[in-house]
Design a protein around this motif. Structure first.
Motif, PDB file in Angstrom:
ATOM      1  N   THR A 108       2.026   2.517  -9.188  1.00 35.59           N
ATOM      2  CA  THR A 108       2.808   1.308  -9.452  1.00 35.59           C
ATOM      3  C   THR A 108       1.898   0.101  -9.600  1.00 35.59           C
ATOM      4  N   LEU A 109       0.929  -0.028  -8.706  1.00 36.33           N
ATOM      5  CA  LEU A 109       0.014  -1.169  -8.757  1.00 36.33           C
ATOM      6  C   LEU A 109      -0.899  -1.110  -9.979  1.00 36.33           C
ATOM      7  N   ILE A 110      -1.275   0.097 -10.374  1.00 37.78           N
ATOM      8  CA  ILE A 110      -2.095   0.240 -11.587  1.00 37.78           C
ATOM      9  C   ILE A 110      -1.281  -0.169 -12.816  1.00 37.78           C
ATOM     10  N   LYS A 111       0.015   0.165 -12.828  1.00 35.40           N
ATOM     11  CA  LYS A 111       0.896  -0.281 -13.911  1.00 35.40           C
ATOM     12  C   LYS A 111       0.946  -1.806 -13.980  1.00 35.40           C
ATOM     13  N   ALA A 112       0.859  -2.443 -12.806  1.00 40.84           N
ATOM     14  CA  ALA A 112       0.880  -3.909 -12.746  1.00 40.84           C
ATOM     15  C   ALA A 112      -0.499  -4.503 -13.019  1.00 40.84           C
ATOM     16  N   ASN A 113      -1.481  -3.646 -13.343  1.00 38.79           N
ATOM     17  CA  ASN A 113      -2.862  -4.064 -13.630  1.00 38.79           C
ATOM     18  C   ASN A 113      -3.440  -4.863 -12.461  1.00 38.79           C
ATOM     19  N   ILE A 114      -3.367  -4.270 -11.267  1.00 38.13           N
ATOM     20  CA  ILE A 114      -3.828  -4.929 -10.049  1.00 38.13           C
ATOM     21  C   ILE A 114      -5.311  -5.290 -10.124  1.00 38.13           C
ATOM     22  N   GLY A 115      -6.063  -4.517 -10.880  1.00 36.91           N
ATOM     23  CA  GLY A 115      -7.509  -4.746 -10.964  1.00 36.91           C
ATOM     24  C   GLY A 115      -7.890  -6.075 -11.573  1.00 36.91           C
ATOM     25  N   GLU A 116      -6.987  -6.676 -12.374  1.00 40.76           N
ATOM     26  CA  GLU A 116      -7.290  -7.953 -13.026  1.00 40.76           C
ATOM     27  C   GLU A 116      -6.341  -9.057 -12.587  1.00 40.76           C
ATOM     28  N   LEU A 119       1.187  -1.817   4.738  1.00 38.85           N
ATOM     29  CA  LEU A 119       0.819  -0.660   3.913  1.00 38.85           C
ATOM     30  C   LEU A 119       0.569  -1.082   2.463  1.00 38.85           C
ATOM     31  N   VAL A 120       1.427  -1.948   1.956  1.00 37.63           N
ATOM     32  CA  VAL A 120       1.252  -2.464   0.592  1.00 37.63           C
ATOM     33  C   VAL A 120      -0.064  -3.235   0.497  1.00 37.63           C
ATOM     34  N   LEU A 121      -0.348  -4.047   1.507  1.00 33.35           N
ATOM     35  CA  LEU A 121      -1.578  -4.843   1.541  1.00 33.35           C
ATOM     36  C   LEU A 121      -2.810  -3.951   1.531  1.00 33.35           C
ATOM     37  N   ILE A 122      -2.794  -2.896   2.333  1.00 32.60           N
ATOM     38  CA  ILE A 122      -3.932  -1.961   2.386  1.00 32.60           C
ATOM     39  C   ILE A 122      -4.154  -1.314   1.023  1.00 32.60           C
ATOM     40  N   THR A 123      -3.062  -0.912   0.370  1.00 31.80           N
ATOM     41  CA  THR A 123      -3.163  -0.276  -0.950  1.00 31.80           C
ATOM     42  C   THR A 123      -3.733  -1.246  -1.971  1.00 31.80           C
ATOM     43  N   ILE A 124      -3.275  -2.494  -1.922  1.00 32.71           N
ATOM     44  CA  ILE A 124      -3.761  -3.515  -2.859  1.00 32.71           C
ATOM     45  C   ILE A 124      -5.250  -3.758  -2.671  1.00 32.71           C
ATOM     46  N   LYS A 125      -5.672  -3.917  -1.416  1.00 32.72           N
ATOM     47  CA  LYS A 125      -7.079  -4.193  -1.134  1.00 32.72           C
ATOM     48  C   LYS A 125      -7.979  -3.000  -1.463  1.00 32.72           C
ATOM     49  N   ALA A 126      -7.417  -1.804  -1.393  1.00 36.18           N
ATOM     50  CA  ALA A 126      -8.198  -0.620  -1.760  1.00 36.18           C
ATOM     51  C   ALA A 126      -8.464  -0.590  -3.264  1.00 36.18           C
ATOM     52  N   LEU A 127      -7.498  -1.064  -4.039  1.00 40.83           N
ATOM     53  CA  LEU A 127      -7.636  -1.052  -5.499  1.00 40.83           C
ATOM     54  C   LEU A 127      -8.364  -2.286  -6.026  1.00 40.83           C
ATOM     55  N   ASN A 128      -8.221  -3.408  -5.325  1.00 38.89           N
ATOM     56  CA  ASN A 128      -8.887  -4.643  -5.748  1.00 38.89           C
ATOM     57  C   ASN A 128      -9.211  -5.485  -4.512  1.00 38.89           C
ATOM     58  N   PRO A 129     -10.351  -5.245  -3.882  1.00 39.10           N
ATOM     59  CA  PRO A 129     -10.691  -5.937  -2.623  1.00 39.10           C
ATOM     60  C   PRO A 129     -10.798  -7.454  -2.767  1.00 39.10           C
ATOM     61  N   SER A 130     -11.072  -7.956  -3.964  1.00 38.85           N
ATOM     62  CA  SER A 130     -11.322  -9.388  -4.132  1.00 38.85           C
ATOM     63  C   SER A 130     -10.074 -10.190  -4.472  1.00 38.85           C
ATOM     64  N   VAL A 131      -8.953  -9.536  -4.742  1.00 33.20           N
ATOM     65  CA  VAL A 131      -7.760 -10.285  -5.138  1.00 33.20           C
ATOM     66  C   VAL A 131      -7.227 -11.098  -3.951  1.00 33.20           C
ATOM     67  N   PHE A 132      -6.779 -12.312  -4.228  1.00 37.36           N
ATOM     68  CA  PHE A 132      -6.268 -13.190  -3.172  1.00 37.36           C
ATOM     69  C   PHE A 132      -4.847 -12.749  -2.818  1.00 37.36           C
ATOM     70  N   THR A 133      -4.603 -12.509  -1.523  1.00 36.04           N
ATOM     71  CA  THR A 133      -3.297 -11.998  -1.096  1.00 36.04           C
ATOM     72  C   THR A 133      -2.643 -12.939  -0.090  1.00 36.04           C
ATOM     73  N   GLY A 149      -6.901  -7.378   5.814  1.00 41.28           N
ATOM     74  CA  GLY A 149      -7.592  -8.185   4.812  1.00 41.28           C
ATOM     75  C   GLY A 149      -6.756  -9.232   4.111  1.00 41.28           C
ATOM     76  N   ALA A 150      -5.587  -9.582   4.667  1.00 40.73           N
ATOM     77  CA  ALA A 150      -4.772 -10.631   4.048  1.00 40.73           C
ATOM     78  C   ALA A 150      -5.529 -11.955   4.053  1.00 40.73           C
ATOM     79  N   ASP A 151      -5.554 -12.636   2.929  1.00 42.26           N
ATOM     80  CA  ASP A 151      -6.249 -13.923   2.848  1.00 42.26           C
ATOM     81  C   ASP A 151      -5.418 -15.028   3.489  1.00 42.26           C
ATOM     82  N   GLU A 152      -4.113 -14.943   3.333  1.00 41.99           N
ATOM     83  CA  GLU A 152      -3.207 -15.897   3.972  1.00 41.99           C
ATOM     84  C   GLU A 152      -2.008 -15.134   4.525  1.00 41.99           C
ATOM     85  N   ILE A 153      -1.586 -15.508   5.741  1.00 43.99           N
ATOM     86  CA  ILE A 153      -0.417 -14.870   6.365  1.00 43.99           C
ATOM     87  C   ILE A 153       0.620 -15.943   6.663  1.00 43.99           C
TER      88      ILE A 153
END
Length: 331
Positions: free
Chosen positions: A171-179, A202-216, A233-237
């Motif tokens: 799902t995240l790859i479909k959303a082009n999480i890498g960019e 769990l969603v946060l962990i998956t996102i950071k695994a696919l794109n560690p630098s994305v701001f979350t 690894g959440a940047d803001e909570i």
């Protein structure tokens, strides 16, 4: 063997491109043949191609017409093959456009853009995030991920819907999480607080695994899971339970439309808070000096962010250092 490889490579092309190649081949072939059969009526292959195009499209200008028996037979063959092919071609184009539109609405079409915002979950908070982003970032693209919606709630080229589990890599790859530029994770309104927070982590962990630098930015509803979100690894909570309770208490203590004051602290509706680096020329000066300078420019300085610590209304003589961030209220 080489021709077989070329044929296989051709079959890998998009069907639209393949059909264009076939249509162009028909035009060139019949245009060349008619110029050979009737050189007086069709002096060059270009006139022949023009005739073939007009005939295939059933326009029939009549400026070029075969005169001989073999020329007319060729014209008949062109009508049977070319017109039938063009009809099939445009039918396919229409079907492909409808199929793509349906995939877009149903949330199955992958997003191909970049530098976009991803919003996870569909609820009232999501609507507000989208409307605010539209206002402050009017040309930015957004991707909404949700698995409860049956179709996109927006018919808007700037908001792309992906249906699926946001904790699933596919799902995240479909959303082009890498960019992606940033991800907003909202709490799932269909679950209790603890389960919603666990899903968010769990969603946060998956996102950071696919794109560690994305701001979350992650919304949490319980203290326990807020700590886990920080570890993940959440940047803001955003601790919604704390924000809501403080707003309610302050509304009671101060009354006089205190809630509207909070509401107005948004770039969408009026004055807004900003956090930006201290101007280089003010490093080494005092908080008071910077406050007076910014006030003259129509900005109210209210605090300093130093090494992730927030100091609201600090001592007037506090010396500003490099990497300090100013917290100010702008119109």
């Amino acid at each position: 063997m080489k021709s077989m490889k070329l044929w296989i490579q051709y079959l890998k092309w998009p069907i639209f491109l393949r059909m264009c190649v076939i249509a162009l081949s028909i035009l060139i072939l019949f245009g060349y043949l008619i110029s050979c059969i009737e050189p007086k009526e069709f002096p060059t292959p270009f006139e022949g191609m023009w005739w073939a195009l007009v005939t295939m499209s059933t326009t029939g200008y009549g400026d070029f017409v075969p005169k001989t028996f073999f020329g007319r037979v060729l014209g008949m063959l062109l009508i049977f093959t070319g017109v039938g092919f063009l009809t099939s071609f445009f039918t396919h184009l229409s079907a492909a456009a409808v199929k793509k539109q349906n995939a877009y609405i149903d949330g199955t079409l992958p997003f191909k853009g970049h530098n976009h915002f991803i919003i996870v979950g569909w609820n009232e908070k999501t609507k507000e995030i989208i409307e605010t982003l539209k206002s402050v970032k009017p040309y930015s693209q957004m991707v909404l991920i949700d698995q409860t919606l049956n179709k996109s709630p927006y018919i808007d080229n700037m908001i792309h819907f992906i249906k699926g589990n946001p904790a699933d890599d596919r799902t995240l790859i479909k959303a082009n999480i890498g960019e992606a530029k940033a991800v907003f994770i909202t709490a799932n309104q269909h679950k209790n607080e603890m389960d919603a927070d666990m899903l968010s982590v769990l969603v946060l962990i998956t996102i950071k695994a696919l794109n560690p630098s994305v701001f979350t930015i992650c919304e949490m509803m319980t203290k326990t899971q807020a700590l886990n979100a920080k570890r993940a690894g959440a940047d803001e909570i955003i601790q919604s339970f704390q924000v809501t309770s403080q707003a309610m208490i302050n509304s009671f203590l101060f009354q006089n439309n205190f809630s509207k004051v909070v509401f107005e602290l948004s770039k969408t509706y009026g004055a807004h808070l900003v956090m930006e680096p201290v101007p280089k020329q003010h490093i080494g000066k005092t908080f008071q000096q910077l406050h007076d300078n910014m006030f003259q420019q129509g900005t109210i300085l209210i605090g300093i962010n130093r090494r992730e610590e927030i100091f609201l209304n600090p001592p007037r003589q506090l010396t500003l250092i490099d990497k300090d961030l100013v917290i100010a209220l702008k119109n």
